[in-house]
Write an enzyme that holds these catalytic residues in place. Structure first.
Site, short mmCIF file in Angstrom:
data_model
loop_
_atom_site.label_atom_id
_atom_site.label_comp_id
_atom_site.label_asym_id
_atom_site.label_seq_id
_atom_site.Cartn_x
_atom_site.Cartn_y
_atom_site.Cartn_z
N ASP A 100 0.86 -1.19 0.00
CA ASP A 100 0.00 0.00 0.00
C ASP A 100 0.90 1.24 0.00
O ASP A 100 2.09 1.16 0.34
CB ASP A 100 -0.93 0.02 1.23
CG ASP A 100 -0.18 0.00 2.54
OD1 ASP A 100 0.72 -0.85 2.71
OD2 ASP A 100 -0.45 0.86 3.42
N GLU A 156 -0.03 -0.80 5.80
CA GLU A 156 1.05 -0.31 6.66
C GLU A 156 0.92 1.17 6.93
O GLU A 156 1.23 1.66 8.01
CB GLU A 156 2.41 -0.61 6.01
CG GLU A 156 3.60 -0.53 6.95
CD GLU A 156 4.14 0.87 7.18
OE1 GLU A 156 4.86 1.07 8.17
OE2 GLU A 156 3.85 1.78 6.37
#
Ligand code: ZN
Ligand code: ZN
Length: 468
Positions: free
Chosen positions: A89, A152
């Protein structure tokens, strides 16, 4: 066996770039408004995870998708498991880019794209490292799992879920920071000091607001005060206060009501000493006046315990550790409204080993015993994390770094957090070098092609040393 890691990486340079470009082309920003049961953080993070697992499957790895939260590629057998934990991400794009953030391009030896350095580039480097070990058929005595998360940059829900389903690796690293190593991360907790809203002095504090996030130093503050005495004198005393302090501001009057604005200097909450906290300066001014009850407590607590003290000395919580350094305290958000029952001073702490968030809360509460306020630790705090230099994991990673760069390895502690802390014996390792320019979370994010190749070489050698 002597392996020419550089030659092996160079032989796969083109494939590596192609796989990285295909991942960088996926806009894997978390989008809660598009989240579904099938795509818990929206379609982008999920698509990037599927692409990553597809690449692993193509190359013959065992792959596992854990409910589109996270996944892994597995290689080798043995009783122990090495975990290498990256993420696919990315943070939102933001303005000011010179090229499309999701159309990667190379300019002057740098790959420009959102996620190039955080963290798709380093994750693909770690992937090719493992792929080389597999393709060379090197003998290994441990299992390796290359794990990728998809959340994250927000709440780490991806790894929270992964670790409830899958076993936790025995040791490992996250390729999501810098060389030589990050083997310590400070603890992080947020404590809110709460007071009631009443006040009945000759002045009434109607509202007090400053700051947006616990981890930022507030740049501006505003207070609305009802003054029953000489309001012009009050206004000119405020002007004098502004002149005597490293701040700017203004006051406007309407009948008996004064609105005070104060401007300080923003800074990252991990380094609050670099900022000028607008909220604490404004409270310092107000604390000299005759408020009463909870409103008086509110401004006095800020002035007496928080103002110009970013190390918790006045609260009695200052603490320093030889390796992890000092505790830091940032007063990030202030909200007071005389009509509300709960008014808040939000304090964010980064603290070294040797103390706990609960101890910080208790000590602050003891200091507040003669007030109406109470200190409440918020959920979601993180304990300090430290893997000593004597740990073979740290020694192996540093030795590999030294062998390939000719530079001296050394330990490093940071105030932020990486996936390294998910494992008791976990660290962060690369992929930025000391010479690299840090563009993570910024416009025109890039990773230098040379850094990408050199990180792959180091990761391949380091992983092999850890699992052979
Ligand atoms: Zn990252
Ligand atoms: Zn990041």
């Amino acid at each position: 066996m002597i392996i020419d890691w550089k030659k092996e990486v160079e032989a796969r340079r083109e494939d590596l770039m192609n796989d990285l470009f295909s991942l960088l082309s996926i806009p894997s920003v978390r989008e809660d408004e598009k989240a579904t049961a099938e795509a818990p953080f929206g379609p982008g993070p999920k698509d990037a995870l599927l692409k990553f697992l597809e690449i692993g499957k193509r190359d013959g790895f065992i792959t596992k998708n854990v409910d589109n939260y996270a996944g892994h590629l597995e290689y080798g057998t043995g009783d122990e498991t090495l975990g290498v934990i990256g993420h696919v991400d990315v943070v939102p794009v933001g303005p000011g880019w010179d090229s499309d953030p999701f159309t990667p391009e190379i300019r002057e030896g740098r790959i420009y794209a959102r996620g190039a350095s955080d963290d798709k580039g380093p994750t693909v480097a770690a992937y090719y490292a493992l792929k080389i070990i597999k393709e060379l058929g090197l003998p290994v005595s441990k299992r390796t799992r290359l794990i990728v998360g998809t959340d994250e940059e927000s709440g780490w829900e991806c790894m929270d879920h992964y670790l409830t389903v899958e076993e936790k690796p025995d040791f490992g690293f996250s390729p999501d920071a810098e060389f030589p190593i990050i083997n310590g991360e400070k603890g992080n907790t947020t404590i809110v000091v709460e007071t009631a809203g009443k006040n009945e002095g000759t002045l009434n504090l109607l509202t007090f607001d400053s700051g947006m996030r616990a981890n930022m130093v507030p740049e501006t503050a505003e207070a609305v005060v009802e003054v029953s005495g000489d309001i012009d004198a009050f206004a000119s005393e405020y002007q004098e206060f502004l002149e005597k302090n490293p701040v700017t501001g203004e006051v406007t009057l309407a009948g008996k009501v004064a609105t005070l604005i104060l401007n300080g200097q923003a800074a990252h909450g991990a380094m609050p000493e670099k900022g000028i906290n607008a909220g604490t300066y404004l409270a310092d001014f107000l604390s000299d006046y005759d408020f009463s009850g909870p409103a008086k407590d509110y401004v006095t607590i800020i002035a007496d315990f928080v103002h110009t003290d970013t190390e918790g000395v006045k609260f009695g919580i200052a603490h320093e550790d030889d390796i992890m350094g000092k505790l830091s305290m940032n007063a990030g958000v202030f909200h007071f409204d005389h009509q509300k029952d709960v008014n808040t001073i939000t304090l964010n702490f980064r603290y070294p080993k040797g103390m706990t968030g609960k101890e910080i809360e208790t000590t602050i509460q003891e200091k507040l015993v003669h007030t109406t306020a109470k200190a409440v630790e918020q959920p979601g705090g993180k304990a300090p994390h430290y893997v000593p230099m004597t740990d073979p994991l740290v020694q192996t990673l540093l030795a590999t770094y030294e062998d390939h760069t000719g530079l001296k390895g050394h330990e490093q502690v940071i105030g932020g957090g990486t996936f390294g802390r998910l494992l008791e014996r976990g660290v962060a390792y690369g992929a930025m070098f000391p010479h690299s320019i840090d563009t993570m979370h910024q416009k025109n994010e890039f990773m230098a092609v040379d850094d990408l190749i050199n990180a792959t070489i180091i990761y391949a050698d380091a992983i092999y040393r850890l699992i052979k």
